[in-house]
Structure formats: C-alpha cells, structure tokens
Design an enzyme around this catalytic site. Structure first.
Site, mmCIF file in Angstrom:
data_model
loop_
_atom_site.group_PDB
_atom_site.id
_atom_site.type_symbol
_atom_site.label_atom_id
_atom_site.label_comp_id
_atom_site.label_asym_id
_atom_site.label_seq_id
_atom_site.Cartn_x
_atom_site.Cartn_y
_atom_site.Cartn_z
ATOM 1 N N GLU A 117 0.835 -1.202 0.000
ATOM 2 C CA GLU A 117 0.000 0.000 0.000
ATOM 3 C C GLU A 117 0.872 1.255 0.000
ATOM 4 O O GLU A 117 0.543 2.246 -0.674
ATOM 5 C CB GLU A 117 -0.930 -0.011 1.211
ATOM 6 C CG GLU A 117 -2.000 -1.087 1.140
ATOM 7 C CD GLU A 117 -3.105 -0.878 2.145
ATOM 8 O OE1 GLU A 117 -3.978 -0.029 1.889
ATOM 9 O OE2 GLU A 117 -3.068 -1.547 3.197
ATOM 10 N N GLU B 237 -4.066 -9.331 3.695
ATOM 11 C CA GLU B 237 -4.977 -8.975 4.792
ATOM 12 C C GLU B 237 -6.234 -9.831 4.811
ATOM 13 O O GLU B 237 -6.844 -10.017 5.869
ATOM 14 C CB GLU B 237 -5.367 -7.499 4.693
ATOM 15 C CG GLU B 237 -4.291 -6.529 5.110
ATOM 16 C CD GLU B 237 -3.338 -6.213 3.960
ATOM 17 O OE1 GLU B 237 -2.443 -5.375 4.161
ATOM 18 O OE2 GLU B 237 -3.494 -6.805 2.864
#
Length: 649
Positions: free
Chosen positions: A102, A122
C-alpha cells in the site's frame, strides 16, 4: 529506524526495522517526519523510499491491531506520500506485502528488483486494506487483477505479467541505483508527481471493469455481508466514487472488520503460528540433507516432501524389494499435480540410496527420520540426530507428522525425558526445513492432537448418552466449518478398534454398532449408511440408540459449545501437566491436526470468544455421570474470577 541521506539530488529514506522493516507506529511516524524534511530540503528534488536488509517494508505490525491502532495511521502515511510535492519513487525488493505494498502504491513511481514479490494478504486476517490500497490498486491495474489480489491474498512476482503492471521499471541489478537513475530520468524530463488517487487508467475500459465486478459478485452466491462481498464493493467504488470517498468507505469497512470475532480469531492464529515457528533459533547450521529409514507409507511421503523442499535425501530400508516398490510410489506422489516426468526426475536427482548402516553417516549434520520399527540396533555416528516418527515411546526427541505427511503442515516435536534442549531445537529446525510448522510437546508418547481428539470424541459420546442424535452432532460441527463430523470420521477409519475400549462412564456406542454388525464405512455401515462413499443418516441406528436412552434434541450452538468446552478443558490439563507449552499451541494443533475452522481461532480461542463463564456454566449443568471429565479445571475458575481468558495462558 528511518535513515536520511542525500544522493545525487535525491533524498533517500531507508527504513531499517529488522527483520522485515515492518511499518510499526514508530516507523510510520519517522517516515512522516522524513518526508516533511525531504520536501523542505533544497538539496533534494526527488525522494526514494527503500528498505534496509534486503526488503522493502513487508507489512504492518499485526500485534498493534489488538493493542489499539495509534496515529499516524497507515492511511495517513500513504496520503502523506501521495500528496508530496516532490516525486516519490519506491525502490522495491524482497517481500512487498500488505501495508508495504500500500505504501508502494501511494508512491508516484515504482522501481522493482526482478525477484520482488507482491501481495495483499490482509484477507487471511479477515481485513481489507487500511491505507487506501483498495482504491489505488484498481486505478492502476484494473478490476480483475485487483479483485484477485485483494480477494485471494495471492503472492505474485515482479517477473509475472501481473507484477509488471505494478511497476514502472524492473531491474536485475541494484534496485537502489536503479531508483536513483530513474529519478535522474524524471529530472531530465521535468516530470513531477503522478498520483494514483487522481488516475483512473485502470478503469479506462469501463465495460471490462464492470464485467469483472459482475463476475465477482455473481460468484458470491448471494452472500452480501462477507468480507469478499465488501472487497467487491470497494473495488467497484474505485471507479464510481471520488478517491477520498472510496478511502472513507475502506476505513469504515476496515474498522468494522477489525472489531469482529472472525478477524480477532484469524489474527490470533497468525500470531500463534508465528510463535510456534520461532522455536528453532541458533540451532546450528541449516539442514541440507536428511536420511529416511523405512519403506512404508510414511517414508514415501517424507521422502517426497523433502525432495520438494530441495533437500538431499538418503533413503534406506532393510527390505530391498520393499524399498524398490516404495520408490515407485514416491515418484507417483511427486507426479501428482502439474509435474511432468522431467520435473519428477529433476526432483529425484536429490535422492540417493544407501545401506541402513551408512545412511546416518551420510546425512552429515542433518537428521535421520526413522519411520518404522526395526532400526534401533544400527550403529549411530556420534552427534547423529535420531528422530523416530512412528508411534512408540521416545526417550530423546521424536516427530509426529499429521497425515498425509507430504501435504499437512503440522508436526509435533516430542521432547522425551532424555532430550536435550539442543536436540529439540535441532528437531524443530529439521521440521521447518521440511516446510512444516513445529509445535513442541513435553511428552514421551502422547501428542496434543491425540489428547484433544480423544476429548472431542468423549464429549460426542456423552452427548449421545444424553439423548442427542449423532447426526445432529455432526451437523452442528459441519455448519460451524469443520470438513467432516466426528462420527463420520470414526466410520471412515473403522469402529472395530474403538469398540474394544472400556469407557470410564457411559455407553461405548462403537461397540453397540459393531455388535449390531455395523463396522464402519468400508463395510457399508457404522454410525451412517455409506452409499458410494457418502454418509447417509440411518433410521436403524437411531432406533438402536433410542432403545438405550430417550432421545433429546439440543440446539446446534449448545452442541458446539459443549464439545469445544470439553476440548478446552483437556487443553488446560495439558498445560497444567506441562505437556503443552502455551495455550496458543493448542489452537494451532486443533486447526492443523483436527481441522477446526481457522476463522474460529482454534479450540482455546473459540471458547475465549464465546466467554469462559458461559461455557463453564454449560459444562457444569450438563448432568452427565462422567463428572471427572466434565468438571472444569480449577484454572478455568481462576481465569473467570480475574476477568481473563485463555489468551492469558
């Protein structure tokens, strides 16, 4: 923690947080300050983000999720990078996972070493991205790839087509120098920041984008509340909503998921597995070779597994003909999947045959895995690590593999009365080199899996004693997420041996079935009627059982709670006896050996999430005559009294 250096008119910000340069709160804060400094530094006209020690930041600190997230949050850091007035180049190498990816997406440009691996795992923690990744990724690579990466957690390499879409430049050389050269190119071209938040290139083909969304939504089978459904919604939002609105939606979903029992359980399992895997530090040189003695099914599976892990294998057995047959079975095992004959032979290049006498010596500093009885009389070289893997008692160290040993991940490392700490650590390292997850057990014979499985079956028998249908018991476990019920599992392995056991209290229902001519699945009937390999509830079994006790229905949740409570109670006994090292090891074993659903956190965590007091009360009120089994261990009451759960153990 974050180094700052000017090189060739570039501010190089180097994250140094061993071992994986995780984006802890302190690292995030230091990066924010370093970016502020770089923007104000007249000596720099560009910024490079890089990780020290061979990897870009490989994710966030998972333990922070339970301690409580603190500012600056990951989304704050990513926004700060994206809105930098100077171009930011991420120099990527190693494992760029989760928050690290990210952060890389928030950078304006990405330069990657060809060996870099990318992933957004995740989903395995029950969470969506937290730093704007669900909005930036589709804008870069489109909906199809974004849905795949976010929904599967799949790892991709920079050399793959999917990996190439994430980067602006790949290099086989020094990624630091490649990033600095890239900054020179930007400077010469007068090129400034390029922000994904302002980019919709990934949606340049609206028809393809929305077709991918529609396909993913159709695959949900009407499930609109799952995390997978919310990920589809987030990817769709990247094309429909302004960037800030999409990020706000991501934050809302992340916060809701973070507080859910499912995410708490998955985080717990992740950390429990990591603790178990840390059991072999400084155990000597890395294992490069092992010897395997025996020619049975376990030997075949372990040889195949070792070869697949790149180990050199010395294989020996007393029966030469049996060993020759075993080699054919091992090659057939290697050939499963997509391996062709050439690939199988390439793996088998690491295999050599030896006499039983020579096998241990040839293994060098590795280990000798003894898969069956009959090898105790061999002369063992000094320092050879003997690891019996069959079910007899061990004096030193033994390994107990979950079947099938070539696929299952868990191995229990038995620490017998004569085991040294060095031998235990070395055995755990051998297990890890085989690609296994080692859990240490202080025992000369009993395994944690065996004790927990016995408790699960004993609880099921008690519920049948009290009138519960065996099919209601299995259905409650199947609905909870287990791949098969406890009673169907008995049928599959035959009831004959179980029928010989004298129970402390209650009826041996396996004996009752065997006396009625029902031996198990292979004979066509046990607890179930078996038709073409499928278990079918039997009216005759219910008639047989109901003649010995009146039927009484129970809610599925009550069945699950009582079985889990009984297993957790056995876990407390294992901890009190010193056989289990920590409660979380019992969770790891219950998931990998007994197939409890991962998203429930394992046996101890599942009871903690239900609430210790409520589960304890249901056990106490059950009213089964096997009071010793159903009486909660004293530690249970102590934890309740102090407002604690099994995580405290």
């Amino acid at each position: 923690m974050v180094g700052y250096r000017i090189e060739r008119q570039v501010a190089v910000l180097e994250v140094a947080q061993p071992p994986l340069n995780g984006l802890t709160r302190a690292v995030r804060a230091a990066l924010m300050e370093a970016i502020d400094r770089a923007e104000e530094d007249d000596a720099a006209d560009a910024i490079v983000l890089i990780g020290a020690g061979g990897t870009f930041p490989a994710g966030t600190d998972v333990t922070e999720y339970d301690r409580g997230l603190q500012e600056p949050f990951l989304r704050d850091l990513c926004d700060r990078v994206e809105y930098s007035e100077k171009p930011v180049v991420a120099a990527l190498n190693g494992t760029v996972f989760g928050g690290g990816l990210e952060l890389a997406l928030a950078a304006h440009y990405r330069v990657a070493h060809a060996g870099t691996r990318f992933g957004l795992p995740e989903i395995h923690l029950g969470l969506p991205p937290a730093g704007g990744g669900s909005q930036r990724l589709p804008r870069l690579v489109g909906a199809a790839q974004a849905l795949d990466m976010l929904g599967s957690g799949r790892v991709i390499g920079a050399g793959e087509a999917a990996g190439a879409r994430l980067t602006d430049l790949r290099t086989e050389g020094d990624v630091r120098q490649a990033a600095l050269d890239f900054c020179d190119t930007l400077r010469m071209g007068g090129t400034g920041p390029r922000r994904l938040g302002e980019n919709v290139a990934g949606a340049s083909d609206p028809a393809a984008f929305h077709a991918a969304i529609a396909e993913a939504r159709a695959a949900l089978s009407g499930d609109r509340d799952s995390l997978q459904a919310q990920i589809v919604m987030l990817v769709e939002a990247a094309a429909l909503l302004p960037f800030e609105a999409g990020c706000a939606l991501e934050a809302e979903i992340f916060n809701d998921c973070l507080a859910s029992d499912r995410a708490r359980a998955l985080r717990h399992v992740y950390l429990a597995e990591r603790r178990a895997a840390q059991g072999a530090p400084d155990a000597g040189p890395e294992v490069q070779a092992i010897a395997v003695l025996g020619s049975g099914g376990l030997a075949v599976q372990l040889v195949a597994r070792a070869l697949m892990q790149g180990l050199a294998v010395i294989w020996a057995a007393r029966d030469g003909q049996a060993l020759e047959t075993a080699q054919g079975r091992m090659r057939a095992l290697l050939a499963t999947g997509a391996r062709d004959t050439a690939a199988v032979e390439a793996l088998c290049a690491g295999l050599s045959l030896a006499t039983c006498k020579d096998a241990a010596a040839q293994a060098g500093p590795g280990a000798v895995l003894i898969t069956e009885r009959g090898y105790d009389d061999l002369p063992w070289p000094e320092g050879a690590l003997r690891l019996p893997a069959y079910t007899d008692a061990v004096q030193g160290v033994g390994l107990r593999f979950v079947p099938p040993a070539h696929r299952a991940r868990l191995v229990e490392v038995l620490q017998g009365p004569d085991a040294s700490r060095a031998a235990v650590l070395r055995a755990a390292q051998v297990a890890q080199r085989l690609g296994k997850l080692p859990v240490r057990v202080v025992s000369d014979r009993d395994t944690l899996a065996g004790r927990l499985n016995t408790a699960m079956n004993r609880a099921a028998d008690a519920l049948i004693d009290l009138g519960c249908s065996p099919y209601a018991i299995d259905a409650a476990l199947l609905d909870w997420g287990m791949p098969q019920g406890v009673l169907a599992a008995r049928d599959r392995r035959s009831l004959v041996d179980l029928a010989r056991i004298d129970l402390v209290s209650g009826v041996n229902w396996c004996r009752a079935l065997v006396e009625a001519g029902r031996m198990g699945a292979a004979e066509g009937g046990g607890f179930y009627d078996w038709k073409d390999g499928t278990p079918v509830p039997s009216e005759s079994v219910l008639t047989l059982f109901d003649a010995q006790r009146p039927p009484r229905g129970r809610p599925p949740e009550n069945i699950r709670t009582l079985i889990l409570g009984a297993m957790a109670n056995e876990g407390l006994h294992l901890l009190a006896e010193g056989r289990a090292v920590r409660a979380s090891d019992l969770d790891v074993v219950s998931i990998h050996a007994l197939n409890l659903p991962r998203e429930q956190g394992g046996v101890m965590k599942a009871v903690s999430l239900r609430g210790l007091f409520g589960v304890m009360r249901q056990m106490e009120r059950l009213g089964h005559p096997d009071t010793a089994f159903w009486t909660p261990h004293p530690e249970w009451g102590r934890l309740v009294k102090n407002g604690l759960d099994f995580d405290a153990l």
